[in-house]
Motif scaffolding. Sequence first.
Motif, PDB file in Angstrom:
ATOM      1  N   ASP A 128      15.752 133.449 -13.821  1.00 57.89           N
ATOM      2  CA  ASP A 128      17.024 134.175 -13.797  1.00 57.89           C
ATOM      3  C   ASP A 128      16.942 135.494 -14.567  1.00 57.89           C
ATOM      4  O   ASP A 128      17.447 136.511 -14.104  1.00 57.89           O
TER       5      ASP A 128
ATOM      6  N   ILE B  75      14.504 137.409 -15.014  1.00 59.48           N
ATOM      7  CA  ILE B  75      13.751 138.453 -14.308  1.00 59.48           C
ATOM      8  C   ILE B  75      14.338 138.692 -12.908  1.00 59.48           C
ATOM      9  O   ILE B  75      13.711 139.312 -12.056  1.00 59.48           O
ATOM     10  N   GLY B  76      15.550 138.205 -12.700  1.00 61.22           N
ATOM     11  CA  GLY B  76      16.279 138.535 -11.463  1.00 61.22           C
ATOM     12  C   GLY B  76      15.833 137.756 -10.236  1.00 61.22           C
ATOM     13  O   GLY B  76      16.305 138.024  -9.132  1.00 61.22           O
TER      14      GLY B  76
ATOM     15  N   SER C 143      18.576 135.515  -8.435  1.00 59.85           N
ATOM     16  CA  SER C 143      19.552 136.374  -7.764  1.00 59.85           C
ATOM     17  C   SER C 143      18.952 136.980  -6.487  1.00 59.85           C
ATOM     18  O   SER C 143      19.629 137.094  -5.460  1.00 59.85           O
TER      19      SER C 143
ATOM     20  N   ARG D 197      16.290 143.043 -24.566  1.00 56.57           N
ATOM     21  CA  ARG D 197      17.513 142.985 -23.756  1.00 56.57           C
ATOM     22  C   ARG D 197      18.514 142.053 -24.422  1.00 56.57           C
ATOM     23  O   ARG D 197      18.144 141.096 -25.086  1.00 56.57           O
TER      24      ARG D 197
ATOM     25  N   GLU E  99      28.078 145.253 -15.707  1.00 53.47           N
ATOM     26  CA  GLU E  99      27.032 146.180 -15.272  1.00 53.47           C
ATOM     27  C   GLU E  99      25.646 145.753 -15.753  1.00 53.47           C
ATOM     28  O   GLU E  99      24.644 146.249 -15.257  1.00 53.47           O
TER      29      GLU E  99
ATOM     30  N   PHE F 192      21.598 139.153 -13.764  1.00 48.36           N
ATOM     31  CA  PHE F 192      21.702 140.010 -12.573  1.00 48.36           C
ATOM     32  C   PHE F 192      22.431 139.336 -11.403  1.00 48.36           C
ATOM     33  O   PHE F 192      22.025 139.479 -10.253  1.00 48.36           O
TER      34      PHE F 192
END
Lengths: 302, 302
Positions: free
Chosen positions: A90, A92-93, A96, A228, A261, A266
Amino acid sequence: MASTNGDTNGHSVKHDSRFDPDFTRHVINATGPKATPRMRKVMGSFIQHIHDFARENELTVEEWMAGVEMINWAGKMSDEKRNEGQLMCDVIGLESLVDEITFKLAAETNDAATASAILGPFFRHDAPVLENESTIVHGVDDGEITYMHGIVRDLKTKQPVAGAWIDVWQASTNGLYEQQDENQIEHNLRGKFKTDENGRYAYYCLRPTPYPVPADGPAGKLLKLLDRHPYRPAHIHLIVQREGYKPVTTQIFDSKGDYLEDDSVFAVKDSLLVDFVPLKGNPKATLELNYPILIAPIEKST
Amino acid sequence: MASTNGDTNGHSVKHDSRFDPDFTRHVINATGPKATPRMRKVMGSFIQHIHDFARENELTVEEWMAGVEMINWAGKMSDEKRNEGQLMCDVIGLESLVDEITFKLAAETNDAATASAILGPFFRHDAPVLENESTIVHGVDDGEITYMHGIVRDLKTKQPVAGAWIDVWQASTNGLYEQQDENQIEHNLRGKFKTDENGRYAYYCLRPTPYPVPADGPAGKLLKLLDRHPYRPAHIHLIVQREGYKPVTTQIFDSKGDYLEDDSVFAVKDSLLVDFVPLKGNPKATLELNYPILIAPIEKST
């Protein structure tokens, strides 16, 4: 520095002249004749990408081993209540992205139903079945209670769908799902609701609040290494399913919340933003969320 | 269908017009300013490759989740005696590749020492220290006992190196390492030996035999899915180290054994093939292996 050849499985093989130019092809071509075509394609591509990744970055044994240790750590932390391997994907996207791919493939064969979003690692298969108009909130003093309701409709006919199941789950105001928090009762903030003869569902839940992904595992460590923040925007998880329809897994996001945002996993899409509006005259809730849902019938093959 | 753009981290971003063309860049660019340059580069490249892999194969949620479950399974099976995450990397050639990369990077700054090979998942840090001329073989009736010996030399000066440690480990004739086999004594077929003042080491071990990687975990399952045999060619593991020298991790392979061309973990190199020769006049062994070893001194920065 680099040349490109085909291998016998039809993959493009990138060569870096400093390293054995035949190695990756050799590994890919070890796949035997009885592997399924899909397995051959997917694993061949995976091997090619992982090898290219290692060569392009001149990955060392120590760096690779650090990655192996994070993967093993993820597996060790995972159980029926927590999926840390999923959570690493998740951040690292990847969840999604595969969600987008899966939804798009479905949309290309049918009209688009309610937009999907990732399942997340905190879903449980054994949420309690509850009556409509009941609450999933127990023992939370500092939340804004929301009356959430809506009608589930057939994407094609636009008619209400009776007997559809709504699986809902959310974190508490302290940012923890019940399985992460020994101070919450089992199955707090989870429930399964069935639409009535008018396709209607209704329950009381919390206005969601942002929370960080857990810091105690490899996903949290990866976020720190990438400098992050770990926060997810405020959201409610939903799975909607009924026999004869494609199941929908989604998250809905508070349109006035933070981190829309820069969700740490993501998952935000514009089509998933919802408005929580003040509710008058209901002693049980101060906010209302009317959330209509469309589900796509499974096409009969003709 | 595809176009290429740069992102702010300098990666090439491949676009497939069917999917959100900005998504991967968005994920990569979430990396914060305090991430190390190496972490930014490696993880940026990893995210790019994994996303490209997912898009190129139109990976579905179900397929991705099958991968997550294999990773979690690997972690659960791993402990201080077994590393299944590593073994999964081995069957797709990744450990062998990063070993090649690491060895080549070292070779570009110094002369090449004895060729390296992968560590494998069955190394233990706590092998017993043994005297030269002793045996690591206990309770094995059907093996060919080998007198293995040699001189460790300095790569530059070619002089013998006293006080170097040889860490040796091998599977038994049933294909199992001692930690996999409750019928073997603790630390069977393992030992640490120190070279004497003439740089010489010597011990009795088994002529190695081929064995399959374990079938009970995700690495074994992956091999089945790829329709590949699980066998490794007969080999002996070695780590050679001494202060002031670069450590060498290697495997040596019986040049007359099977599976040299299709090792299930892709670790064979021609330079690692050795000959076991008949030994006369030693009641303790029927074979001899003379294996000289070169180790590279660490350069003083000047």
